[in-house]
Design an enzyme around this catalytic site. Structure first.
Site, PDB file in Angstrom:
ATOM      1  N   GLU A  18       3.010  -0.972  -4.583  1.00  0.00           N
ATOM      2  CA  GLU A  18       2.077   0.075  -4.163  1.00  0.00           C
ATOM      3  C   GLU A  18       2.680   1.025  -3.132  1.00  0.00           C
ATOM      4  OE1 GLU A  18      -1.998  -1.169  -3.381  1.00  0.00           O
ATOM      5  OE2 GLU A  18      -1.628  -3.011  -4.483  1.00  0.00           O
ATOM      6  N   ASP A  91      -0.195  -5.316  -4.961  1.00  0.00           N
ATOM      7  CA  ASP A  91      -0.600  -6.346  -4.000  1.00  0.00           C
ATOM      8  C   ASP A  91      -1.349  -7.495  -4.682  1.00  0.00           C
ATOM      9  OD1 ASP A  91       0.496  -4.693  -2.186  1.00  0.00           O
ATOM     10  OD2 ASP A  91      -1.383  -4.082  -1.223  1.00  0.00           O
ATOM     11  N   ASP A  93      -4.071  -9.007  -4.518  1.00  0.00           N
ATOM     12  CA  ASP A  93      -5.498  -9.085  -4.200  1.00  0.00           C
ATOM     13  C   ASP A  93      -6.283  -8.365  -5.296  1.00  0.00           C
ATOM     14  OD1 ASP A  93      -5.119  -6.379  -3.653  1.00  0.00           O
ATOM     15  OD2 ASP A  93      -5.051  -6.681  -1.494  1.00  0.00           O
ATOM     16  N   GLU A  95      -7.856  -5.460  -5.555  1.00  0.00           N
ATOM     17  CA  GLU A  95      -7.511  -4.073  -5.852  1.00  0.00           C
ATOM     18  C   GLU A  95      -6.138  -3.989  -6.516  1.00  0.00           C
ATOM     19  OE1 GLU A  95      -9.624  -1.469  -5.453  1.00  0.00           O
ATOM     20  OE2 GLU A  95     -11.140  -2.856  -4.679  1.00  0.00           O
ATOM     21  N   TYR A 309       3.722  -4.862   7.065  1.00  0.00           N
ATOM     22  CA  TYR A 309       2.625  -4.023   6.595  1.00  0.00           C
ATOM     23  C   TYR A 309       1.420  -4.087   7.536  1.00  0.00           C
ATOM     24  CZ  TYR A 309      -0.163  -1.584   3.226  1.00  0.00           C
ATOM     25  OH  TYR A 309      -0.931  -0.655   2.613  1.00  0.00           O
ATOM     26  N   ARG A 311      -1.814  -3.076   7.077  1.00  0.00           N
ATOM     27  CA  ARG A 311      -3.185  -3.266   6.598  1.00  0.00           C
ATOM     28  C   ARG A 311      -3.302  -4.664   6.016  1.00  0.00           C
ATOM     29  NH1 ARG A 311      -2.663   2.571   5.805  1.00  0.00           N
ATOM     30  NH2 ARG A 311      -1.376   2.324   3.965  1.00  0.00           N
ATOM     31  N   HIS A 354      -1.022  -9.980   2.365  1.00  0.00           N
ATOM     32  CA  HIS A 354       0.142  -9.682   3.197  1.00  0.00           C
ATOM     33  C   HIS A 354       0.199 -10.638   4.371  1.00  0.00           C
ATOM     34  CE1 HIS A 354      -1.263  -5.877   1.352  1.00  0.00           C
ATOM     35  NE2 HIS A 354       0.024  -5.717   1.100  1.00  0.00           N
TER      36      HIS A 354
END
Length: 709
Positions: A18, A91, A93, A95, A309, A311, A354
């Site tokens: 991403e 990622d 997850d 999303e 990362y 976020r 993450h």
DNA sequence: CAGTGAGCGAGCTTCCGCTTGACTT
């Protein structure tokens, strides 16, 4: 033959992640044969211009390529065509799974042959990446469905509620599952603040003296009861009654030890909270700086990504990082290295895609790289670095000595706390405790000390405090509302839409914000509340576990919801026309009073006789200080620059009068020279007010209103 | 860190969540 060999020498495996910064690192780890490219988030999503959810047909979304992302998507498809294999490494997850799914669709539509696999990892380390590549898998369709449900629900909520506000309150307004609950929290807190009635109470301290040292003890018991002193007279009565005890007797001494464990490394939420509390940064500013540190800073030897990362909802760290931290501690603070590594549990519903936010190279200490960083980068890096190293150090220990003194039937208490073992506190500088240690002399039970003086002090009970960036983010996270990537934008949207303003770091709802919140909470109590999102998440989990279908979950929500939307649309009275706030100004064209309105560019004054009288003007903030000028100082924006330009303050008589300043005028007049005061900020004083007159030296510190930046 | 100038009441708005850039308005 020759052609084939050449191809195998090229990068024939495409990996899609991403974030571009991540792509760079992973490409380095994978080495030859791999090409790593970034999608930059979602490429496929619902169009902005219409609902795009087919309600008659199982709520199927009508996805399109996101505006402006066609180029990236096309290039990815083209690269995929030239590759033997594609790994979707978005990622790990919900999303990320949806991103992978949409990429796979787009690629295989244009090129059916290429092999496409899904790989996942939860940390960017060589070991984790290689292991991921060795175990490719398939896309988890249940996860994709859960994301679809989340997306469709948010679209249905946002695009149903917002139009109600357009119709009943004002055009262009917005509402949604997350922002409207954040607004509700802020409005409810404001009501508590308003309804709170401060109560007067007094405390009484005795100044005691032993030898040459003086210290204070607090009255904790009076005539066998906890003292409740309501006013000055009562405290004077008590002092009068205690006056005859010239000496206080040491009645009891207790020593209690306390252990303080270091806090876990940062997540997005805790980083924003700590940066707000320790550095005075807004959530937005914190994230902007963190992004810079993540993308990399030139520290002499080239650009280096300094933190992981930013976020994330996890406090987990990689083994590589754990060992690096322990090695650093062993070399620099050998006494503070615990035998066992510390492990921290992430919060219950963490998606854990993450690692925690930590320095990528612990040996790059803040001071060592300070000269390559801006001041704000240095400060943010420092707290990230300190918190991470500290999290693997030994706890600190304090000993508190509490001494009770008796004077007749009254008891006074004094305490002193000393640090017995510094532990992780040794590493902390910017995060160091700010309280000073209080000391009291050594005493023995039965000993008498002299009472020199009484110090009564008036207090008022303090009510609830308004939310700040730090506390609203904390509240949202605790209730699982919003995600690391949205905490800062949530605050910004409330400010940008004039639902909330920020003053002295406090978030205060505007009239508009309160009206909206009231309407939404009253009309949709099951939706606009603190537990709706948690319920939704529970159902999304069930979709992921294949216990329920995504479309049935949406149907169950939508049927009652749409009825309520129709009901509110037809029954709720419009409040348009009640929004204008009266002012003291009157229209110079027709004499009618002027009202304060919210327009496209912020607040302005308009004649209440509209549409007969169309007079408008900006809100005057102060009188022009130029001698002989009768103009007013108003807010203006520079035209150049991105966005709407920078705010400054100028005279309405421009160009006849060219008075201008970047400092925001206040309504206060200078007590020395009578001109107006402006807000200023600088490093030494922080934010303060000063006189606009350059020949006047008046200044003092006061509370002010912040900007969103 | 240097740098500075309208209009605004509307006909088309709005969600949440992923990610970085960014002219011609």
């Amino acid at each position: 033959m020759g052609k084939k060999r050449k191809k195998s020498e090229e990068n024939n495996i495409l990996v899609i992640v991403e974030s571009p910064a991540k792509a760079k690192t992973i490409e380095k780890y994978l080495g030859k044969g791999y090409s790593v490219t970034a999608s930059m988030g979602h490429l496929i999503d619902l169009p902005k211009s219409r609902l795009a959810v087919n309600i008659e047909n199982g709520f199927e979304p009508d996805y399109i390529t996101v505006r402006g992302k066609a180029k990236i998507l096309n290039e990815l498809v083209k690269k995929a065509k030239k590759s033997e294999k594609v790994y979707l490494a978005s990622d790990n997850d919900r999303e990320g799974e949806a991103i992978a799914f949409h990429l796979k669709n787009a690629i295989s539509k244009k090129n059916g042959k290429v092999e496409i696999d899904r790989i996942t990892f939860n940390e960017i380390t060589p070991v984790a990446i290689r292991e991921a590549v060795s175990k490719p898998g398939d896309i988890d369709m249940a996860k994709v469905d859960a994301q679809k449900a989340r997306r469709v629900l948010d679209r249905l909520v946002g695009y149903s509620l917002s139009p109600i506000l357009w119709k009943k309150v004002k055009n262009g307004l917005s509402a949604g599952r997350v922002q409207s609950v954040a607004l509700k929290l802020i409005c409810e807190r404001e009501k508590e603040v308003e309804s709170f009635i401060p109560e007067e109470y007094w405390t009484l301290e005795a100044e005691l003296k032993k030898g040459r040292s003086k210290f204070r003890a607090l009255l904790v018991e009076y005539r066998g009861e906890k003292p409740k002193i309501k006013n000055n007279q009562e405290v004077l009565d008590i002092i009068g009654a205690l006056k005859r005890y010239k000496n206080f007797m040491v009645k009891d001494i207790k020593v209690t030890e306390k252990t303080f464990r270091p806090r876990p490394p940062f997540t997005t939420s805790t980083l924003q909270q700590t940066a707000a509390n320790r550095l005075n940064y807004t959530s937005r500013r914190t994230m902007r700086i963190a992004q810079q540190l993540y993308e990399g800073v030139n520290i002499g030897s080239g650009r280096v990504g300094l933190i992981t990362y930013m976020r994330t909802d996890s406090t987990r760290i990689s083994n590589v990082a754990l060992n690096a931290a322990r090695k650093f501690i062993a070399e620099n603070y050998p006494g503070e290295l615990p035998e066992q590594p510390q492990f921290y549990r992430s919060k219950k519903n963490a998606q854990d895609a993450h690692e925690a936010i930590r320095p990528t190279y612990v040996e790059k200490t803040p001071d060592e790289i300070k000269k390559y960083l801006t001041l704000e980068q240095y400060k943010l890096y420092s707290i990230i670095w300190e918190r991470f190293i500290a999290s693997q150090m030994k706890p600190s220990k304090t000993a508190t000595t509490t001494v009770l003194f008796s004077a007749g039937d009254s008891l006074f208490r004094a305490a002193s706390t000393v640090t017995v073992e510094k532990g992780y506190q040794k590493i902390l500088k910017l995060l160091a405790n700010r309280e000073k240690e209080k000391r009291i002399p050594q005493m023995k039970v039965g000993e008498e000390v002299e009472c020199v003086k009484f110090h009564p002090e008036q207090h008022f009970t303090t009510g609830p405090s308004r939310y700040t960036d730090a506390t609203i983010v904390k509240a949202l996270e605790e209730n699982d509302i919003g995600r690391p990537s949205t905490y800062a934008p949530i605050i910004s949207v409330l400010l940008d839409r004039y639902y909330v303003r920020r003053q002295n770091k406090q978030l205060i709802p505007t009239q508009l914000g309160r009206i909206i919140s009231e309407i939404l909470s009253d009309s949709f109590p099951d939706l606009i509340n603190i537990s709706f999102t948690a319920e939704m998440e529970r159902k999304l989990d069930e979709i992921e576990e294949k216990k329920i279908q995504w479309s049935s979950m949406i149907r169950e929500f939508y049927e009652p919801f749409s009825k309520q939307v129709a009901h509110v649309t037809s029954t709720l009275e419009s409040v348009k026309g009640t929004l204008d706030e009266p002012t003291e100004y009157s229209c110079e064209l027709c004499g009618r009073p002027m009202v304060k309105k919210l327009g496209r560019y912020g607040y302005f004054l308009a004649c209440s006789g509209f549409p007969e009288c169309k007079n408008t003007k900006p809100i005057p903030l102060a009188d022009c200080p130029r001698p002989g000028c009768d103009g007013k100082i108003v807010e203006r924006r520079s035209r150049r620059g991105r966005g709407r330009g920078k705010v400054f303050y100028g005279c309405t008589n421009y160009p006849d009068c060219d008075f201008v300043t970047y400092d925001k005028p206040t309504s206060q007049k200078c007590p020395k020279c009578g001109q107006f005061l402006v807000e200023k900020t600088d490093k030494q004083r922080g934010t303060y007010k000063a006189c606009i007159n350059p020949d006047c030296d008046y200044l003092h510190t006061v509370e002010i209103e912040d900007q969103n930046a």
